[in-house]
Design an enzyme around this catalytic site. Structure first.
Site, short mmCIF file in Angstrom:
data_model
loop_
_atom_site.label_atom_id
_atom_site.label_comp_id
_atom_site.label_asym_id
_atom_site.label_seq_id
_atom_site.Cartn_x
_atom_site.Cartn_y
_atom_site.Cartn_z
N GLY A 156 0.81 -1.22 0.00
CA GLY A 156 0.00 0.00 0.00
C GLY A 156 0.84 1.27 0.00
N SER A 157 2.10 1.14 0.37
CA SER A 157 2.98 2.30 0.35
C SER A 157 3.65 2.47 -1.01
CB SER A 157 4.04 2.16 1.46
OG SER A 157 3.40 2.17 2.72
N LYS A 213 4.22 2.72 6.61
CA LYS A 213 3.31 2.98 7.74
C LYS A 213 3.98 2.58 9.05
CE LYS A 213 -1.20 1.68 9.49
NZ LYS A 213 -2.50 1.07 9.25
N THR A 214 4.55 1.38 9.07
CA THR A 214 5.12 0.84 10.30
C THR A 214 6.58 1.24 10.50
OG1 THR A 214 5.73 -1.11 9.04
CG2 THR A 214 3.64 -1.20 10.27
N THR A 216 8.86 -0.64 9.73
CA THR A 216 9.55 -1.89 10.12
C THR A 216 9.55 -2.89 8.97
OG1 THR A 216 7.48 -2.80 10.95
CG2 THR A 216 8.90 -1.73 12.57
N THR A 217 8.87 -2.60 7.89
CA THR A 217 8.77 -3.57 6.78
C THR A 217 10.18 -3.87 6.26
OG1 THR A 217 6.60 -2.73 6.26
CG2 THR A 217 7.70 -3.97 4.51
N GLU A 219 11.60 -5.23 3.67
CA GLU A 219 12.03 -4.85 2.32
C GLU A 219 12.30 -3.35 2.23
OE1 GLU A 219 9.34 -6.63 3.16
OE2 GLU A 219 8.65 -7.92 1.53
N GLY A 273 -2.91 0.48 5.14
CA GLY A 273 -1.86 0.66 4.13
C GLY A 273 -2.42 0.75 2.72
N ARG A 274 -3.31 -0.18 2.38
CA ARG A 274 -3.82 -0.22 1.00
C ARG A 274 -4.86 0.86 0.73
NH1 ARG A 274 -4.86 -4.46 4.17
NH2 ARG A 274 -7.00 -5.02 4.66
N GLU A 360 -6.17 -8.24 -0.50
CA GLU A 360 -5.70 -8.16 0.89
C GLU A 360 -6.88 -7.81 1.81
OE1 GLU A 360 -1.41 -7.03 1.87
OE2 GLU A 360 -2.46 -5.29 2.65
N HIS A 391 -5.37 -9.26 -26.81
CA HIS A 391 -4.41 -10.11 -27.52
C HIS A 391 -3.67 -11.02 -26.55
CE1 HIS A 391 -5.13 -7.87 -31.22
NE2 HIS A 391 -5.32 -6.85 -30.39
N LYS A 516 6.17 -13.89 6.39
CA LYS A 516 7.18 -12.94 6.89
C LYS A 516 7.99 -13.57 8.02
CE LYS A 516 4.64 -8.55 6.30
NZ LYS A 516 4.05 -7.43 7.02
O1 F6P Z 1 1.90 -6.76 2.83
C1 F6P Z 1 1.52 -6.42 4.09
C2 F6P Z 1 1.57 -4.94 4.35
O2 F6P Z 1 1.40 -4.75 5.71
C3 F6P Z 1 0.54 -4.15 3.56
O3 F6P Z 1 -0.71 -4.17 4.11
C4 F6P Z 1 1.18 -2.81 3.54
O4 F6P Z 1 0.60 -1.97 2.58
C5 F6P Z 1 2.61 -3.18 3.23
O5 F6P Z 1 2.81 -4.37 3.96
C6 F6P Z 1 3.63 -2.15 3.57
O6 F6P Z 1 3.62 -1.82 4.94
P1 F6P Z 1 4.35 -0.54 5.49
O7 F6P Z 1 3.71 0.67 4.88
O8 F6P Z 1 4.17 -0.59 6.98
O9 F6P Z 1 5.79 -0.61 5.11
#
Ligand code: F6P
Length: 567
Positions: A156-157, A213-214, A216-217, A219, A273-274, A360, A391, A516
């Site tokens: 969502g980000s 958002k967190t 902490t993600t 990636e 997020g989404r 989601e 196509h 995760k």
């Molecule tokens: O894929 C799970 C998720 O929590 C989504 O809902 C969210 O949009 C995405 O990861 C990114 O999360 P964040 O904005 O906390 O990095």
């Protein structure tokens, strides 16, 4: 686990179940002949035109669906959402993305506090900051203006802002404002995505926006650290303050990362997020690229649909209608997928955004109070712009599986072309397909028609189109920032309607957690094996074999490596 009043136990649900048999006896070829029926299935609001006459429904079906909506307390649930009640019960949160685009003077409460002033405080801060960057009042560490932006974030980000960015790129007004600037996205933790996102960019003239958002993600944080290294290895560690800003709900972690909290743009836990593209998640990078005035029009378009969704009767309420039709298709007619087919190249990233938004949100197996669902909820969303999709996968849609389709057409092209001497303009050529495909799906072609056309007997089965394949058509006046906002809000609310009727929680996402946490164990093992030469252990035979094979190729952890073309 609480016991629950499942929607499937209501009379209204059972009536619809029974009604399926009646609809199975009909064919769209015949339903489409009833002009009064068709008229009753066309709705218009603020320039958005919806025609759902090619759905496998009668007026009776619609009446029954409205009754189902009543049984599901849809109206009350919408009101609860708009009034900030904690309808995301598993996370104990309000669901207030509508507040992100509320007019300045509006009052919307969460936890007894009007959230609209805070929303506008951040919007004003974005306006101010983006104007400074765009005008060159905010300069990089070496005194150069920042003309390029890399937005680092995933899910969502990333997907919503990417959709809006690609939709605006060819809008003449937006394109004018974006002259000389680039907006790129870095989402995947694949180092190849790092290399692609910064290819030919100069750290001296680049601003990195870390969106999470967190905060902490895994990636996003690794990608953010990678771009921090890209900046500091070239311009020195102090340059980070001028070249990196953040969007997050977690301001302490933004500070720990080394970004000046003054350069952090907040949002709130009541934004999923989404559902966050209208927060700083989307508004900041998009304002840097297009200017705040364009992005404000996008917010106004979404607001227009928010007002409509809240107040229009169900019979003329576009998000409610399309939401109920999806419930009908998925759960009652048993069609598990939905194709999103914009006849607009500018909407090429719309389906990927809706994939996350829908799958989601509604990919759930239990009701909001934890009772296993005795029916299927959620659907498989996919799509491509027309005519490219024609196509590719349309063969399956026409003669294979039945997949309800959303056709989205635009009346005025962002970039009209007419070549003198051509039969039609390029946009009319595109739109010829937009008008033809729904009829091909609905009417099909019978063996009798084929024989009349002198098709050889042995080819008749291959050339037969059964038809009776449902679709709906949405026609937008143009693809301006305002219309893009409208389209976004229609789908956001549609997905909520589906979840409200199914009785699920469309606002949590526990299903992404297990993978995760397993990756955390793998990450530890990869480190132990690469650095301390520890054998792979604690995994099943298959995973251990795959990991051992992967680890056989020695890659060194000794020194920092950035993509070759930038160092
Ligand atoms: O894929 C799970 C998720 O929590 C989504 O809902 C969210 O949009 C995405 O990861 C990114 O999360 P964040 O904005 O906390 O990095």
């Amino acid at each position: 686990m609480a016991s629950s009043a499942l929607i499937s136990e209501t009379e209204q649900w059972k009536n619809l179940k029974q009604h399926v048999g009646e609809i199975q006896k009909t064919h769209l070829r015949d339903l489409m002949n009833d002009v009064d029926r068709c008229k009753s299935m066309m709705v218009e609001y603020d320039g958005v035109f919806l025609d759902y006459s090619r759905q496998r429904v009668s007026q009776d079906t619609m009446g029954k669906l409205f009754k189902l909506a009543e049984a599901a307390h849809l109206k009350e649930k919408i009101e609860k959402m708009y009034s900030g009640q904690k309808i995301n019960s598993t996370e104990n949160r309000s669901v207030l993305h509508v507040a992100l685009r509320a007019a300045r003077g509006k009052e919307i409460y969460s936890d007894g506090k009007n959230v609209v002033p805070e929303v506008w405080e951040v919007l004003d801060k974005i306006k101010d900051f983006s104007e400074k960057v765009r005008s060159g009042a905010w300069i990089g560490a070496t005194g150069k203006p920042l003309k390029d932006v890399v937005s680092v974030g995933i899910g969502g980000s990333f997907l919503g802002p990417l959709f809006v960015h690609s939709a605006l790129q060819t809008d003449p007004e937006a394109a004018e404002y974006a002259k000389g600037r680039q907006l790129r996205f870095l989402a995947n933790v694949d180092p190849v995505d790092v290399a692609r996102s910064i290819k030919d960019l100069d750290p001296e003239t680049t601003l990195v926006v870390v969106v999470s958002k967190t905060f902490t993600t895994a990636e996003t944080m690794l990608n953010a650290r990678t771009l921090r290294e890209w900046i500091s290895s070239s311009l020195g560690a102090e340059a980070v303050a001028k070249h990196m800003v953040a969007v997050s709900t977690n301001l302490p972690l933004v500070k720990d990362f080394g970004i000046d909290p003054a350069n952090a743009f907040a949002f709130w836990d009541w934004v999923g997020g989404r559902y966050s593209v209208c927060s700083a998640v989307g508004v900041l990078p998009l304002s840097l690229q297009y200017g705040f005035s364009v992005v404000e029009k996008f917010l106004e378009g979404a607001r227009s649909i928010d007002n409509h969704f809240f107040s229009a009767p169900f019979e003329s309420n576009i998000p409610v209608l399309v939401g109920l039709l999806s419930v009908w298709n998925v759960t009652f007619l048993g069609y598990p997928a939905r194709a999103i087919l914009p006849y607009a190249q500018a909407l090429e990233k719309f389906a990927p955004h809706i994939q996350q938004l829908s799958m989601e949100s509604n990919g759930k197996g239990v009701s909001i109070d934890g009772t296993p669902l005795p029916f299927e909820a959620g659907e498989i969303d996919f799509g491509e712009p027309g005519t490219n999709g024609q196509h590719s996968f349309y063969q399956l849609i026409h003669q294979g599986r039945v997949i309800p389709c959303d056709f989205i057409g635009i009346i005025r092209s962002q970039q009209p072309i007419y070549l003198k001497g051509e039969v039609v303009s390029n946009h009319d050529e595109l739109m010829s397909n937009f008008f033809a495909q729904p009829d091909a799906l609905a009417y099909g072609k019978t063996p009798a028609e084929l024989l009349q056309d002198k098709v050889p007997d042995h080819l008749v089965p291959h050339k037969t189109f059964t038809g009776n394949r449902p679709s709906l058509s949405i026609l937008l006046p143009s693809l301006s920032a305002y219309n893009i906002g409208q389209l976004l809000a229609i789908y956001e609310h549609r997905i909520a309607v589906q979840g409200f009727v199914w009785g699920i929680n469309s606002f949590d996402q526990w299903g992404v957690e297990l993978g995760k946490s397993l990756a955390t164990q793998v990450r530890k093992q990869l480190h132990a094996s690469r650095v301390d030469k520890k054998p792979v252990q604690g995994f099943n035979f298959s995973t251990a074999t795959l990991m051992s094979r992967f680890l056989e190729v020695n890659t060194s952890y000794d020194k920092t490596v950035l993509p070759k073309n930038v160092i």
